[in-house]
Design an enzyme around this catalytic site. Structure first.
Site, PDB file in Angstrom:
ATOM      1  N   GLU B  57     -10.173  -2.444   1.054  1.00  0.00           N
ATOM      2  CA  GLU B  57      -8.642  -1.623   1.764  1.00  0.00           C
ATOM      3  C   GLU B  57      -8.822  -0.250   1.505  1.00  0.00           C
ATOM      4  O   GLU B  57      -9.029   0.243   0.392  1.00  0.00           O
ATOM      5  CB  GLU B  57      -7.701  -2.431   0.528  1.00  0.00           C
ATOM      6  CG  GLU B  57      -6.366  -2.906   1.111  1.00  0.00           C
ATOM      7  CD  GLU B  57      -5.669  -3.513   0.311  1.00  0.00           C
ATOM      8  OE1 GLU B  57      -5.826  -4.304  -0.477  1.00  0.00           O
ATOM      9  OE2 GLU B  57      -4.473  -2.938   0.030  1.00  0.00           O
ATOM     10  N   ASP B  68       4.850   2.481  -3.428  1.00  0.00           N
ATOM     11  CA  ASP B  68       3.625   2.586  -4.428  1.00  0.00           C
ATOM     12  C   ASP B  68       3.850   3.379  -5.564  1.00  0.00           C
ATOM     13  O   ASP B  68       4.896   4.242  -5.791  1.00  0.00           O
ATOM     14  CB  ASP B  68       2.582   3.599  -3.588  1.00  0.00           C
ATOM     15  CG  ASP B  68       1.819   2.588  -2.607  1.00  0.00           C
ATOM     16  OD1 ASP B  68       1.102   1.763  -3.067  1.00  0.00           O
ATOM     17  OD2 ASP B  68       1.756   3.107  -1.437  1.00  0.00           O
TER      18      ASP B  68
END
Lengths: 406, 272
Positions: B57, B68
């Site tokens: 990824e 995040d």
């Protein structure tokens, strides 16, 4: 006939359709169900007379509404043109229009059984408003604020702490309003069960732009009634500063369908649009997606968000509410820009001629009002939203104008 | 039920088919493109498969990554500070494909850089470079239909994110736009937010998802070591590790990041 006021946004939260429109719900999956819950709760509350009367009652007795619509006689004389009226949102409890929305959302949070309020703040006015209503309603309050802003808005930081709020400094990115909003969103994702995020402006994922606008629309409704009562007519021009754009949407909304009423949003040109150091998303940005909505953004060629700059922390944001983006594209409202220096000039003028210390944010609108009024005749009426008072800005103002401003 | 994926013979499908034969979960490793600089990032990418990564990824740096945690925020900032761009991310994938034509690469990121680049232009460039799938954090299915259709035409899988808050009634809409695998977020929060506490609930959640889709189920967020990875690998078809790897790279360098990858891969291999 389709009217501006009832047609937008659509069910997906778009102003102007979902192809070229602005708004929407561009958030992480974790938040999608919550946003739907808020929308449903808000729509129910909005139609509930009990909710509305509680909001109106606290608005009157706690916030101090209605705020005056004041004829600024000496400012009008000074510019020798249009008559300038000031909508005195600076006279609200906590000193700005922000509490109109903070109160509305906090009451909604209470209704939904949420006990913890979080918010982002730039200048600190929204943070103070949320901390205030949290105290009043007996709720926990956490305010996210960029480390840079904490430094330049110390009085408001102390005020929020005194009101019982926890202030979380945000060091990420540029450590200003947009980063505080990122951090508040991160908090929300992690605390979905008990937390309500009170966004301070007409931006963010749907239903926020609509909800915040509705809570601020009291500004325009009162203005309309007040002017009709004293002058027997509608204003010719409405002027308000725009960062995210909540005081401007609040003033504009009740007049959107009145074709004779012109509307001008004033962006922060900072050190000048050509300098690249500004916060004018409409005049110097391009459409994109940030903080849950599609709107105009300051960004580079790679789609990275650029730093905004303005002398006023409240306008220091690289985006703008999606409804403004739509009003801009459709031509219903126009958007101009005023520099740091011009805003400072307006602060001085308003103090000396009217005995009113405006917030640096509101001073952007005042400057443009003077510029426009000077070109018009006394038959014209210009209404400026004086969105907040300038006590919080004394340090910045003194630093720029010196100890003995003339 | 979402059965017949339009994307049947792809690197992702082949990867999961191979692992099913040996009854092992896939290890999905997340690294940020261009972190800390282009060369280091490129070399790490090339060595991840040999260290045990089944799927890579690759994060696309964004200035405002609202979902995040600190580790990935900083990784993106390092990459951007070193001049990384979306085009460079695609170039990294194209270069990787010169040396590895099997390991699936999935790009993960936010919508704005893609829209700025041009949605169709980006999808075409991604497919040409050898990208296999996309995870777009801030594109819910409500706004994603057009992009998904274009991606499918190009053989790019749109990997749906499913959260603990996702109610059952949202699943059909999410899964209808899903290809490749489903990414189940382990807890409510941001990446790297906390050390995941293994609970029975995860097993229930994965089981519940399986009733709605035949796509493999990956679980990610908060998996930091072999022990947790192994526990997740008992239930899930894939285990995603991101922040721990990004943090190790930042503090201890490439060799340590590869050592962690090997530890995770071994832990996953022996559980079933």
């Amino acid at each position: 006939m389709t009217t501006y006021t009832d047609a937008f946004p659509d069910a997906d939260g778009f102003f102007g359709g979902d192809i070229k429109g602005y708004g929407g719900r561009y958030v992480a999956e974790t938040l999608m169900p919550l946003i739907g819950e808020i929308e449903a709760a808000y729509d129910t509350a909005r139609a509930d007379p009990e909710f509305q009367s509680r909001l109106a009652e606290l608005g009157r007795d706690y916030v101090g509404r209605a705020t005056p619509l004041y004829f600024a006689e000496r400012l009008s004389e000074h510019f020798g043109g249009a008559r300038i009226y000031l909508k005195r949102e600076d006279l609200n409890h906590t000193g700005a229009h922000k509490i109109n929305n903070a109160l509305g959302q906090a009451l909604l949070a209470q209704r939904m059984g949420r006990r913890r309020l979080i918010a982002e703040t730039g200048a600190g006015m929204h943070g103070v408003a949320v901390a205030t209503v949290a105290a009043r309603l007996g709720m926990t309050c956490v305010i996210y604020m960029g480390a840079t802003d904490i430094e330049r808005q110390q009085p408001n930081v102390q005020r929020m702490r005194l009101l019982g709020a926890e202030i979380v400094p945000v060091h990420a990115g540029t450590a200003t309003l947009k980063d505080a909003m990122n951090e508040a969103l991160r908090d929300w994702v992690a605390n979905v069960d008990d937390t309500f995020y009170i966004i301070g402006t007409v931006a963010g994922p749907a239903p926020y732009p609509r909800m915040v606008r509705d809570f601020q629309a009291v500004i325009g409704r009162e203005t309309r009634e007040q002017l009709l009562a004293t002058q027997g007519r509608l204003p010719d021009t409405l002027i308000a500063c725009v960062g995210g754009g909540s005081n401007a949407m609040g003033l504009f909304h009740a007049f959107l369908d009145d074709e004779t009423v012109a509307m001008v949003g004033v962006e922060a040109a900072g050190e000048g649009l050509e300098s690249g150091r500004h916060a004018a998303s409409l005049n110097g940005g391009a459409p994109g997606i940030l903080h849950g909505n599609r709107t105009y953004l300051l960004q580079d060629d790679d789609g990275q968000i650029r730093d905004a700059h303005s002398i006023s922390a409240g306008l220091d944001y690289p985006g703008i509410g999606p409804e403004h983006a739509w009003l801009h594209d459709s031509g219903r409202a126009s958007y101009v820009a005023v520099t740091d220096d011009e805003a400072l000039e307006a602060v001085g003028l308003c103090c000396r001629l009217e005995g009113i210390l405006p917030a640096l944010e509101s001073a952007h609108a005042l400057y443009h009002a003077g510029r426009l009024a000077a070109t018009q005749g006394p038959d014209q009426i210009v209404v400026v939203c004086l969105s907040g008072r300038g006590d919080k800005d004394m340090e910045t103002i003194t630093r720029h104008l010196g100890e003995n401003p003339q | 039920m979402n059965t017949a994926s339009a994307l049947s013979n792809t690197r992702l499908a082949r990867c999961f088919a191979t692992l099913r034969e040996v009854d092992r979960a896939a290890l999905v490793t997340y690294v940020m493109a261009g972190d800390p600089d282009a060369d280091t990032s490129r070399r790490l990418l090339e060595r991840l498969p040999a260290a045990g990564a089944d799927i890579i990824e690759l994060g696309m740096p964004f200035s405002d990554p609202m979902a995040d945690g600190v580790a990935i925020q900083r990784a993106g900032q390092r990459a951007l500070a070193n001049g990384h761009t979306l085009i460079r991310t695609l170039e990294m994938v194209r270069d990787f494909r010169q040396v590895d034509d099997d390991t699936p690469i999935v790009l993960m990121g936010y919508l704005n850089p893609i829209q700025r680049f041009g949605e169709s232009r980006f999808l075409q460039a991604a497919a040409d470079a050898g990208v296999d799938g996309l995870i777009l954090v801030d594109l819910p299915p409500e706004h994603g239909a057009a992009l998904t259709a274009k991606a499918r035409d190009l053989g790019l899988a749109r990997i749906p994110l499913v959260a603990p808050t996702t109610p059952a009634e949202r699943l059909p809409g999410l899964l209808a736009q899903g290809d490749g695998f489903v990414y189940r977020i382990a807890y409510n929060g941001i990446t790297g937010g906390r050390h995941m506490a293994m609970e029975d609930r995860l097993e229930t959640a994965v089981g519940e998802l399986k009733r709605h889709t035949t796509l493999p189920i990956a679980v990610g967020f908060g998996i930091r070591d072999g022990q947790t990875a192994a526990a997740v690998a008992r239930t899930a078809d894939a285990v995603v590790v991101g922040s721990a790897l990004v943090e190790t790279l930042a503090t201890q360098g490439t060799e340590a990041a590869l050592a962690l990858t090997r530890e995770l891969a071994e832990a996953i291999t022996i559980v079933r």
